[in-house]
Design an enzyme around this catalytic site. Structure first.
Site, PDB file in Angstrom:
ATOM      1  N   ASP A 143       0.861  -1.174   0.000  1.00  0.00           N
ATOM      2  CA  ASP A 143       0.000   0.000   0.000  1.00  0.00           C
ATOM      3  C   ASP A 143       0.898   1.224   0.000  1.00  0.00           C
ATOM      4  O   ASP A 143       1.689   1.423   0.921  1.00  0.00           O
ATOM      5  CB  ASP A 143      -0.919   0.004   1.225  1.00  0.00           C
ATOM      6  CG  ASP A 143      -1.857   1.195   1.213  1.00  0.00           C
ATOM      7  OD1 ASP A 143      -2.799   1.195   0.420  1.00  0.00           O
ATOM      8  OD2 ASP A 143      -1.610   2.135   1.984  1.00  0.00           O
ATOM      9  N   GLU A 235      -1.595  -0.942  -5.952  1.00  0.00           N
ATOM     10  CA  GLU A 235      -2.809  -0.316  -6.464  1.00  0.00           C
ATOM     11  C   GLU A 235      -2.478   0.463  -7.724  1.00  0.00           C
ATOM     12  O   GLU A 235      -1.366   0.940  -7.890  1.00  0.00           O
ATOM     13  CB  GLU A 235      -3.335   0.691  -5.446  1.00  0.00           C
ATOM     14  CG  GLU A 235      -4.090   0.118  -4.313  1.00  0.00           C
ATOM     15  CD  GLU A 235      -4.306   1.194  -3.278  1.00  0.00           C
ATOM     16  OE1 GLU A 235      -5.441   1.625  -3.115  1.00  0.00           O
ATOM     17  OE2 GLU A 235      -3.326   1.605  -2.639  1.00  0.00           O
ATOM     18  N   ASP A 317      -3.597   1.236   6.695  1.00  0.00           N
ATOM     19  CA  ASP A 317      -2.767   0.905   5.534  1.00  0.00           C
ATOM     20  C   ASP A 317      -2.386  -0.576   5.511  1.00  0.00           C
ATOM     21  O   ASP A 317      -2.273  -1.185   4.455  1.00  0.00           O
ATOM     22  CB  ASP A 317      -1.511   1.776   5.514  1.00  0.00           C
ATOM     23  CG  ASP A 317      -1.847   3.250   5.408  1.00  0.00           C
ATOM     24  OD1 ASP A 317      -2.878   3.561   4.788  1.00  0.00           O
ATOM     25  OD2 ASP A 317      -1.105   4.078   5.969  1.00  0.00           O
TER      26      ASP A 317
END
Ligand SMILES: [Zn+2]
Length: 386
Positions: A143, A235, A317
């Protein structure tokens, strides 16, 4: 007329023909990009007509493609056409070793001036064995954020070094000092003073230092991740969009999210791993990593994720990183699902979209999603870059 020609010949004899060719090559590529973009042959944002580049404002750079380019046997010098033998600051022993045993061949050399120093980069064709990651069965979710540069699904927090923020005071002081000196002025024809030039060089070096520190820590992180884990999931961040947020832009640019992803893409290839990129709309932060429930709202200020369904309390996170890691595992169990190829955008890079999951009972056309073990309610799309 004759005299001009003479002068021209003298200049060409003094500097390498490559100095002219580098500029012309760049122009040719810029024009090609522009015409391809106009003709619809080029993907991505529209490319404008190339702008004039002044020799005073651009980074001085030249690329040598022909002639003698070699590393001296003492491994401390490099020989380039016209320029001759140049002393290196760093030893080139690793490259020299590869050239000696025939696993590397120098294709070109680029000399450029950056932050008051001259650098030479050698473009090399290398024959290498693709290694196996240290933990061939491991998957890590990453992340990316501003508070921590990266939070791994293993629970590890990679701190954000914030090089720019810590250098900001010094940069401000140097810029202020420069502004008090007499700089160049186009309208009046004022030449910059020696003091201005020194101040300008100092500021340039300070900026270069920030860039170097950032590059170093990013390379260390991406090398470590790709050497250790087989699968890495990140991501798909809309970096260009986030940079439009004026409050966050500087911090996001300082963390260089885009560069992190670029490095992961090629380094996973180098190290025999795979990079997975989760869809931009996948709710990695809003999903509970324990039971799979998805929250409709989660404010950015909520640093701890508390699940109302199963009562899990976890760092925000870390939760997102765990969800990302789980995505890759699902991709693997789903096997070779229907890959709707969107066309390879590079020779070595194949992009495909795979629907990993779908809600039991909903009719998704033509997809063979596996039934979620956690009662997931949203479709998840995972893009794989290999
Ligand atoms: Zn839960």
């Amino acid at each position: 007329m004759e005299r001009r020609e003479d002068r021209c010949r003298a200049v060409v004899a003094e500097c390498s023909k490559e100095a002219f060719n580098s500029g012309l090559d760049a122009l040719a590529r810029a024009l090609k990009n522009w015409s391809d973009s106009r003709g619809g042959k080029r993907a991505g944002r529209p490319v404008g007509f190339p702008r004039f580049k002044s020799r005073r404002r651009t980074t001085p750079t030249v690329r040598f493609t022909t002639g003698t380019i070699r590393v001296e046997s003492d491994r401390k010098h490099v020989v380039l056409p016209r320029l001759g033998r140049l002393k290196l600051h760093e030893s080139a022993r690793k490259l020299a070793r590869r050239i000696d045993n025939g696993t590397a061949r120098i294709m070109s050399a680029t000399v450029r001036r950056d932050g008051g120093r001259w650098h030479v980069s050698l473009c090399v064709e290398v024959e290498r064995v693709v290694p196996v990651p240290a933990r061939p069965d491991s998957t890590v979710g990453v992340d990316i954020g501003v508070k921590h540069l990266a939070v791994l699904s293993t629970g590890e927090l990679v701190p954000n070094p914030r090089h720019l923020s810590s250098a900001q005071r010094r940069l401000r002081r140097l810029a202020r000092s420069m502004s008090r000196k007499t700089g160049p002025d186009r309208r009046t024809g004022q030449r910059p003073s020696n003091r201005w030039q020194r101040a300008s060089a100092r500021l340039g070096r300070a900026h270069a230092r920030v860039a170097h520190l950032r590059r170093d820590s990013l390379h260390k992180l991406t090398t470590r991740l790709t050497r250790e884990h087989r699968a890495i999931v990140v991501e798909d961040l809309n970096v260009a969009g986030m940079l439009r947020n004026r409050r966050l832009a500087r911090h996001i640019a300082d963390a260089s999210f885009g560069e992190l992803r670029r490095q992961l893409t090629y380094k996973t290839q180098w190290n025999g791993g795979r990079l997975f990129i989760a869809d931009r709309w996948y709710p990695s932060s809003k999903t509970c990593s324990g039971c799979g429930a998805v929250k409709t709202k989660l404010a950015l200020s909520e640093r701890t994720y508390t699940c109302q369904t199963c009562g899990l309390t976890i760092d925000r996170d870390h939760n997102a990183a765990l969800n990302l890691a789980a995505l890759a595992a699902e991709y693997d169990t789903a096997g070779s699902g229907p890959v709707a190829a969107r066309g390879a955008d590079q020779k070595t890079r194949v992009r495909g979209q795979v629907a990993v999951k779908r809600e039991p009972g909903t009719a998704t056309v033509g997809q063979t999603g596996t039934v979620s073990p956690q009662g997931e309610t949203t479709d998840r799309v995972l893009t794989r870059v290999h």
